[in-house]
Motif scaffolding. Sequence first.
Motif, PDB file in Angstrom:
ATOM      1  N   SER A   1      -6.524 -27.990  -6.961  1.00  0.00           N
ATOM      2  CA  SER A   1      -5.674 -26.881  -6.549  1.00  0.00           C
ATOM      3  C   SER A   1      -4.221 -27.283  -6.746  1.00  0.00           C
ATOM      4  O   SER A   1      -3.771 -28.284  -6.162  1.00  0.00           O
ATOM      5  CB  SER A   1      -5.922 -26.534  -5.070  1.00  0.00           C
ATOM      6  OG  SER A   1      -5.007 -25.546  -4.653  1.00  0.00           O
TER       7      SER A   1
ATOM      8  N   THR B   1      -1.596 -25.833  -5.638  1.00  0.00           N
ATOM      9  CA  THR B   1      -0.852 -25.701  -4.383  1.00  0.00           C
ATOM     10  C   THR B   1      -1.500 -26.458  -3.229  1.00  0.00           C
ATOM     11  O   THR B   1      -0.851 -26.765  -2.236  1.00  0.00           O
ATOM     12  CB  THR B   1      -0.804 -24.218  -3.978  1.00  0.00           C
ATOM     13  OG1 THR B   1      -2.154 -23.735  -3.950  1.00  0.00           O
ATOM     14  CG2 THR B   1       0.019 -23.402  -4.953  1.00  0.00           C
TER      15      THR B   1
ATOM     16  N   THR C   1      -4.921 -22.909  -1.502  1.00  0.00           N
ATOM     17  CA  THR C   1      -5.711 -21.714  -1.830  1.00  0.00           C
ATOM     18  C   THR C   1      -6.942 -21.637  -0.924  1.00  0.00           C
ATOM     19  O   THR C   1      -7.739 -22.586  -0.847  1.00  0.00           O
ATOM     20  CB  THR C   1      -6.105 -21.747  -3.321  1.00  0.00           C
ATOM     21  OG1 THR C   1      -4.894 -21.843  -4.075  1.00  0.00           O
ATOM     22  CG2 THR C   1      -6.866 -20.505  -3.737  1.00  0.00           C
TER      23      THR C   1
HETATM   24  O1  F6P Z   1      -4.016 -16.413  -7.154  1.00  0.00           O
HETATM   25  C1  F6P Z   1      -3.803 -16.731  -8.481  1.00  0.00           C
HETATM   26  C2  F6P Z   1      -3.619 -18.192  -8.658  1.00  0.00           C
HETATM   27  O2  F6P Z   1      -2.394 -18.594  -8.155  1.00  0.00           O
HETATM   28  C3  F6P Z   1      -3.762 -18.595 -10.120  1.00  0.00           C
HETATM   29  O3  F6P Z   1      -2.603 -18.426 -10.845  1.00  0.00           O
HETATM   30  C4  F6P Z   1      -4.191 -20.008  -9.990  1.00  0.00           C
HETATM   31  O4  F6P Z   1      -4.731 -20.505 -11.179  1.00  0.00           O
HETATM   32  C5  F6P Z   1      -5.193 -19.889  -8.870  1.00  0.00           C
HETATM   33  O5  F6P Z   1      -4.628 -18.931  -7.990  1.00  0.00           O
HETATM   34  C6  F6P Z   1      -5.500 -21.154  -8.125  1.00  0.00           C
HETATM   35  O6  F6P Z   1      -4.365 -21.700  -7.555  1.00  0.00           O
HETATM   36  P1  F6P Z   1      -4.360 -23.185  -7.040  1.00  0.00           P
HETATM   37  O7  F6P Z   1      -4.602 -24.080  -8.221  1.00  0.00           O
HETATM   38  O8  F6P Z   1      -3.014 -23.408  -6.430  1.00  0.00           O
HETATM   39  O9  F6P Z   1      -5.454 -23.331  -6.027  1.00  0.00           O
END
Ligand code: F6P
Length: 510
Positions: A196, A198, A201
């Motif tokens: 992830s 971020t 998620t």
């Molecule tokens: O919600 C869309 C999104 O931000 C995508 O652009 C991204 O690939 C996906 O969610 C997963 O995000 P992360 O890698 O931060 O969990």
Amino acid sequence: MNEVISAAWQRLAMLDRPSLGELFDRDRDRFDKLSQRIEFDIPDNGTNGLLLDWSKTHLDEPTLDAFEALAEVCGFAAAQAALFGGDVVNPTEGRAATHGAMRGSGTEADVEEGEALLARMGMLVGAIHDGALGDVKHLIHIGIGGSALGPDLAVDALTRDLELVDVHVVSNIDGLALEQAFAACDPNHTLIAVASKTFTTIETMTNAASALKWLQDNGVSDPSGRVVALTANPEGAVEWGIDETRILPFPESVGGRYSLWSSIGFPVALAVGMDDFRAMLAGAKAIDDHFRSNEGRANGPLLAAFADQYYARIRRCQTRAVFAYDERLALFPDYLQQLEMESNGKSVTAGGEPVIGPTAPITWGGVGTDAQHAVFQLLHQGTHLVPVDFIASIAPGDELDPAHHRQLLMNCFAQGAALMAGKSSDDPARAYPGDRPSAMILVDDLDAAMLGALIAFHEHRTFANAVLMEINPFDQFGVELGKSIAKQIDSGEGDFDPSTKALMTAAGLS
Ligand code: F6P
């Protein structure tokens, strides 16, 4: 509104629209003019190449001249230089887009950083293959969107002959997806990768917590020692309980849907080995080199974008279809959906003005020959005009009787020919209008390098489309509202419409 750009679009809209048959009658060398071979030679991997054929599209000399003029007034060369120069090309988030640097294309500093991160990943992959974490047989890779689609595609495409570690990609929050992976894995021989960017998620973090619990419940000693994090938020991963030695970071400037080249590609490297992973990067770099050193129609991804824009904005096609005549690319349409629709499905320009025409069409597709027996009816005789891409490999992926591959390729070429030629009949139900466009990407051999090349080609095609539409392909604010309403539903706070309220009540959520 930029008057010069509007005028360039006006010029395109005013051009004659000869049929494909007329175009071939007028110019018998059309194939030579609208096709091109990109060849690359990768040490220890050999020579490979792609044949790109855009001759069965409606692009002709006047259209190409007008598109080249459009690219110029849209500042294509400067945009491309900004992308590889590490400039802020994602203005709404104030970021560069340095995914190219992860495979060697970018500023010296960005490329150096990419190499160091890759070396770090290589050490962990090597250590796991050498048994440092015990006998690892399975990897459950948990991620969603760009943190899942690329790895899923690459693992599926490249492990038909050999899979060093059995990889299961889980993205959906629906517990069934994770349960299915659990059922296929022995917890004592399983690693979990939490992918992830971020590390916030909700789907990924919920699945990760359940996977950790599964290890605990099954008596695995040191369960958190079995978890690897792939993220641009290493602090978040530490806070979640993952030891720094098993965190593979990547830069914030690598976007989620462009992140396969970074540590998000860890499951691919674990499944096929670092040599093949590096070959995938090298194939992508070969396309970067082509993209950076060719102008106008000689630039493969830009030529593809000319056709994309012609059908989306001039002919107002609302969809574009991609059919892979190769089982190894079964997941390619899914991958492309995020790349193209999340990048270019926007209504405002990078400067915040309303766009002057339709943006990304809906990308859809499937595998040939299955799709022929399911959806091709609409392509041949339906009322929608759908530009189609075909992708196939000259070398077969299978070792069965060559008749299989021969039939596969024959079917693929027949579809393009039939869409274009059509067929008249006295019986309207049996008549085919024809004049339906298609493009062909025919690769010599679909190995790891070629997969990298195919993906990079589409990344650049997506970028080129964005430049021609003046939009920022690197943000995705459209996904945020639904996420925040889901949070409100979860907390019970917020004023919902009567329909949503009734549904929440019916499902016992309120
Ligand atoms: O919600 C869309 C999104 O931000 C995508 O652009 C991204 O690939 C996906 O969610 C997963 O995000 P992360 O890698 O931060 O969990």
